[in-house]
Design an enzyme around this catalytic site. Structure first.
Site, mmCIF file in Angstrom:
data_model
loop_
_atom_site.group_PDB
_atom_site.id
_atom_site.type_symbol
_atom_site.label_atom_id
_atom_site.label_comp_id
_atom_site.label_asym_id
_atom_site.label_seq_id
_atom_site.Cartn_x
_atom_site.Cartn_y
_atom_site.Cartn_z
ATOM 1 N N LYS A 1 -10.078 -7.559 8.138
ATOM 2 C CA LYS A 1 -10.788 -7.811 9.400
ATOM 3 C C LYS A 1 -10.422 -6.700 10.364
ATOM 4 O O LYS A 1 -9.321 -6.159 10.320
ATOM 5 C CB LYS A 1 -10.432 -9.183 9.980
ATOM 6 C CG LYS A 1 -8.936 -9.449 10.072
ATOM 7 C CD LYS A 1 -8.478 -9.818 11.436
ATOM 8 C CE LYS A 1 -7.000 -10.168 11.462
ATOM 9 N NZ LYS A 1 -6.379 -9.971 12.761
ATOM 10 N N HIS B 1 0.836 -1.207 0.000
ATOM 11 C CA HIS B 1 0.000 0.000 0.000
ATOM 12 C C HIS B 1 0.868 1.254 0.000
ATOM 13 O O HIS B 1 0.593 2.218 -0.705
ATOM 14 C CB HIS B 1 -0.921 0.019 1.224
ATOM 15 C CG HIS B 1 -2.247 -0.633 0.988
ATOM 16 N ND1 HIS B 1 -2.410 -1.994 0.992
ATOM 17 C CD2 HIS B 1 -3.472 -0.113 0.727
ATOM 18 C CE1 HIS B 1 -3.680 -2.281 0.758
ATOM 19 N NE2 HIS B 1 -4.352 -1.155 0.586
#
Lengths: 279, 184
Positions: B102, B37
């Site tokens: 999550k 990222h």
């Protein structure tokens, strides 16, 4: 004096790295099964069913239960009458290197915490040494995932904070963790000692079978009370609501200073992995 | 009842998804964790082209274990999403429509999701062996030096996920817990 060669340690650590990552301990399975039977919330039941299916697939195919195969925490209890031929540290790290390589486990260790270049063999292991009576070597390998490790906290409470302060801190840590550490979790609590010893106690608490309560009835009751309080929070499996936020709370304690009350909370996810062998 | 959806994921489909919906995703998704990222966002901020097509993309936060012989991929469950919070708004503004992970997300990520139309899915953490069976093909697209953290293109079939935060900002972590506690 008994002598063992360090290559025996390498073989053992390698084996334990692979097995611990693929085979969930019997006590944790029992806790998950009990939780499934007690759960009344449908979403939570479904998640626990999948967790049970997952550890079955993992064991059958000797595949990692979770992709975070962890940092290899290696606990050594070395009998004081035992002589180890060769470097024990090198032997453990070689076992981790071989286990994570041959076992198709993920390499999750970076050499420098800020520079962050992967060591590509999951070394170094986090090694903990205890010298104990006798001439045996007890090796426990506990692969520690960081989704749950990151949710752990330590606090230097004041003695006047007392029992209520300890309870409030443990509950606060679980509440702040919420869905992040993949609940249902196992909560390791270390109370007493120094700043660092409290953290170590919390980690060692996670190595204790959840079939066993603390041998001191006062702390055994505190473990039960905290488990009930945590499971009344409603966080539930994966944080989607339900009864099962934690499978167990394990507390370890030691003497501390007149001015202090250190409390450490080390969180494990439902994939609470550890495996032990005695050489 | 599970909703079957395909990836890449269009904004029209995103609008139909509500927090709490169980979905089965089929199609092409990409993997990326923190390190990847960071690189993607640095490229975007420098105005350079990205190595993946971000438009309508679904990104799965996962660092799989190595595939054994005969496997497409090793165990492949979600990692904790908040570590991507610093980067996700940039990718959402570039057209990312779905994220799979999550755990909690930041207000900034949720604001970007509402503004641009994106959805956050949860996969079951700690079920990597089970989720692996839904991944039929995996190939590294870029950043091979990151090992498990390299960006992979995955072909998935019926990958089970739950809508945790929808494009209106409804959050299953709040709703699910509240509804459960009300049953007591």
């Amino acid at each position: 004096m008994r002598i063992i060669m360090s290559d025996k340690i390498t073989e053992c650590v390698k084996r334990l790295c692979i097995e611990a990552n693929c085979v969930l301990p019997a006590d944790i399975r029992k806790r998950i099964d009990e939780a499934r039977a007690a759960e009344k919330w449908d979403v939570a039941k479904g998640i626990l069913d999948n967790i049970i299916i997952n550890y079955g697939i993992a064991e059958k195919g000797m595949q990692p239960i979770c992709q975070d195969t962890g940092m290899a925490c290696v606990f050594l209890e070395i009998g004081q009458d035992l002589h180890i031929e060769g470097s024990i540290e090198d032997a453990v790290n070689e076992g981790v290197r071989q286990g994570y390589g041959d076992g198709f486990l993920r390499k999750s260790v970076v050499k420098d915490p800020l520079d962050r270049v992967n060591t590509k063999d999951n070394t170094p292991a986090m090694i903990y040494y205890d010298i104990v009576p006798g001439d045996k070597l007890k090796i426990t390998v506990a692969p520690k995932g960081f989704g749950s490790e990151n949710m752990s906290q330590i606090k230097m409470l004041k003695p006047s904070d007392g029992l209520e302060g300890v309870k409030a801190f443990v509950q606060k840590v679980v509440e702040e963790a919420g869905p992040n550490p993949c609940p249902p979790i196992v909560v390791g609590v270390g109370i007493g000692g120094t700043f660092d010893k409290a953290a170590l106690l919390a980690k060692k608490a996670l190595m204790r079978s959840t079939d066993m309560r603390n041998s001191n009835p006062f702390y055994a009751n505190l473990e039960k009370e905290l488990l009930e309080k945590i499971n009344a929070s409603g966080i539930g499996p994966q944080g989607f609501g339900g009864l099962t936020t934690a499978l167990a709370v394990n507390i370890e304690t030691m003497p501390t200073h007149i001015a202090g009350l250190p409390v450490a909370v080390n969180i494990n996810c439902h994939v609470t992995r550890h495996m032990t062998e005695v050489l | 009842m599970e909703k079957r959806i395909t990836a890449p994921l269009t904004k029209d489909v995103v609008k139909t998804l509500k927090a709490g919906d169980s979905c089965l995703i089929s199609g092409v998704i990409y993997t990326a964790r923190d390190a990847a990222h960071k690189r993607l966002v640095e490229l975007a901020e420098a105005g350079k082209p990205l190595p993946i097509d971000v438009e309508n993309s679904v990104i799965y936060y996962v660092g799989p274990t190595p595939a054994k012989p005969g496997q497409a991929i090793g165990s492949a469950g979600p990692t904790t999403s908040y570590r991507m919070d610093a980067y996700s708004p940039t990718l959402i503004k570039l057209g990312e429509t779905g994220m799979i992970g999550k755990g909690k997300r930041s207000p900034e990520v949720i604001a970007a999701m509402k503004e641009c139309g994106a959805v956050y899915f949860g996969a079951i953490g700690g079920c990597g062996a089970l989720l692996s069976s839904c991944i039929k093909k995996a190939e590294i697209v870029c950043y091979e030096d990151l090992g498990a953290e390299a960006v992979r293109r995955l072909e998935v079939e019926d990958l089970p996920v739950v809508v945790v935060i929808d494009a209106e900002g409804n959050n299953l972590y709040e709703i699910g817990r509240k509804e459960y506690l009300e049953t007591l």
